[in-house]
Enzyme design. Structure first.
Site, PDB file in Angstrom:
ATOM      1  N   ILE A  31       3.254   0.040   2.519  1.00  0.00           N
ATOM      2  CA  ILE A  31       1.806   0.387   1.912  1.00  0.00           C
ATOM      3  C   ILE A  31       1.302   1.513   2.611  1.00  0.00           C
ATOM      4  CG2 ILE A  31       1.461  -1.189   3.655  1.00  0.00           C
ATOM      5  CD1 ILE A  31      -0.932  -1.798   0.630  1.00  0.00           C
TER       6      ILE A  31
ATOM      7  N   LYS B 140      -4.505  -5.940   6.119  1.00  0.00           N
ATOM      8  CA  LYS B 140      -4.439  -7.912   5.736  1.00  0.00           C
ATOM      9  C   LYS B 140      -3.487  -8.500   5.656  1.00  0.00           C
ATOM     10  CE  LYS B 140      -3.043  -8.068   1.876  1.00  0.00           C
ATOM     11  NZ  LYS B 140      -2.773  -9.868   0.425  1.00  0.00           N
TER      12      LYS B 140
ATOM     13  N   ASP C 176      -0.582 -14.363  -0.888  1.00  0.00           N
ATOM     14  CA  ASP C 176      -0.666 -13.144  -0.444  1.00  0.00           C
ATOM     15  C   ASP C 176      -1.570 -12.398  -0.681  1.00  0.00           C
ATOM     16  OD1 ASP C 176       0.391 -10.758   1.426  1.00  0.00           O
ATOM     17  OD2 ASP C 176       1.193 -10.119  -0.611  1.00  0.00           O
TER      18      ASP C 176
END
Lengths: 308, 308
Positions: free
Chosen positions: B14, B90, B168
């Site tokens: 990410i 997150k 998720d």
């Protein structure tokens, strides 16, 4: 002094066993009516639902909501929106989101919302909290074990979604631990043992830590035979503390410092009175949040089927 | 203008895919160092852990924490306690209790804590929120379906306790819904389908309601084949709104009003900058709270085993 006109919403076992005797012992607390589609009390006006009760008795200033968990949010929201003070039996809701909503409504309305954790009013809790406040916590051991067949006979809902299983009593332990320990704590591991024919755990092992490195272990078990074990042991830098028998007996450094019969609900109504008189709210969601955390973060293992 | 020296904690997919390009596009944002025991970036000083990075670079003012969820609390707590501003990827934690703790520490330290929900920065979200703010919501349909083999290849953690399974991606949908809908909403029913060899659901059906009686349905599914469906449809008293393609496309009353490529992380770093500049915090736990509610209150059904 408490001077308030009360309505009871839900007339079940906990109301008969605990709320009614406590209300009778609380000076200035007048039970005016009840709302329950299936049950009523002798000599108290009875209504099938809360709205009808509030319509018929505008003098009711406060309600105690003791209905099944998944009905509470709508009832509490309606009562708050009509300007009534609200006491919520434990747990304060079926979900955290709905409790959060009630806090918002109570703030908006300027009325009292009290999420009642009855175990926090056990005889030894206040003194345990006070003694621990000045200590450094090293290790905590929570053991909360009871025979589900003895303590929850016929309560099939406890095994259904939202019924919480062994967390139904376990949340009482968590309500005491969050009250007496000076630091917040966070789940590190959880294992939930779920009977193959049930939705909720019959046993749970939880491991928490606090910001200063203390370890907090909890064992919840519904498979106890014989008398229940409702104990919390705390090791500190200045000796140990044991709060046992559900908070009725307190020992510090091996010395018994308190042993009393429980009068939890008398204390609970006294607190509700104080909160109303001072225009405050008390809604600590920490115990329910720990349960939700355990369901979200815990490992579930399937166990043998449970038959009552 | 953003003028801040940043450290990155965790250098995974990410970070490479999203954070680095966004940081490069954010004027005044200087990436000073990274902390990761297993990964590093060319030409950026690299440390195995965050404490070492902060020791070596006291000029770092803010950190973005992108490590696996169960490491974040300890790292964020340490960074906050050393006076650093913190952006949390997150979800903001493995449990709600630890996020609550971080809020307390950030308040105490007077630094910025930003629980970043990247999907809230999708192109159509702000306008959807604005348009819905003045409408009465009647019905909401959330459909969030993707092929787990395509979108989460080799991510075995997603099936482990705390991995959340289909939540998720589903939490992204919830982060948008809680942002654009004018009222809070509460879970009424949930069904989680859990493969027999997994801990977390591969699919979920959720049913919520809001205080004004709107019904909000959500379908999350990891078993989609072909392109993903990331859509939210809202029926109101003044026509309908559709936010589709993960928030990139917005249609109101059947008219396409916006369609843009996503630049979520650019918006996210701009918000972090604003928060730091104005000394504010932004930690909305609502999406994670809904997930915890679904795990606590939902019915779990066992499904067939999943093999990647």
């Amino acid at each position: 002094m408490f001077d308030i006109t009360l309505g009871l919403v839900g007339v079940g076992k906990i109301v008969r066993d605990q709320h009614l005797p406590a209300i009778a012992e609380t000076p200035g607390c007048r039970l005016r009516a009840t709302a329950d589609p299936h049950a009523s009390l002798a000599e108290v006006p009875a209504y099938a639902d809360m709205a009808a009760m509030l319509d018929a008795h505008p003098e009711i200033e406060a309600v105690a909501i003791c209905t099944p968990t998944d009905l509470r949010h709508a009832q509490a929201r309606l009562a708050l929106s009509r300007g009534k003070h609200v006491l919520l039996e434990k747990p304060p809701g079926a979900t955290l989101s709905e409790v959060e909503d009630l806090i918002g409504v109570a703030n908006q309305q300027g009325v009292t919302l009290f999420a009642a954790w009855h175990s926090r009013f056990a005889p030894g809790v206040a003194e345990a909290r006070q003694w621990l406040a000045e200590r450094r916590i090293e290790r905590v051991e929570i053991v909360w074990k009871e025979d589900v067949r003895v303590w929850h006979p016929g309560q099939a809902w406890i095994w259904q979604p939202g019924g919480m299983g062994v967390f139904d009593p376990g949340i009482n332990a968590l309500s005491i631990a969050t009250e007496i320990l000076p630091q917040p704590f966070f789940l590190r591991r959880a294992r939930l043992l779920v009977p193959s024919n049930c939705q909720t755990p019959i046993a749970a092992e939880l491991s928490f830590s606090d910001p200063e490195g203390a370890t907090i272990g909890a064992e919840f078990d519904f498979r106890q035979s014989g008398p229940p074990t409702w104990d919390i042991h705390v090791d500190t830098d200045a000796g140990s503390l044991s709060l046992t028998q559900g908070g009725c007996r307190l020992s510090i450094a091996g010395q018994r410092v308190r042993e009393e019969a429980e009068r939890e609900y008398v204390g609970l109504y006294a607190r509700f009175a104080e909160l109303i008189a001072s225009g405050r709210r008390e809604v600590d969601v920490a115990p329910l949040r720990h349960v939700a955390d355990a369901f979200m973060y815990g490992q579930r293992d399937a166990g043998e089927a449970f038959f009552e």
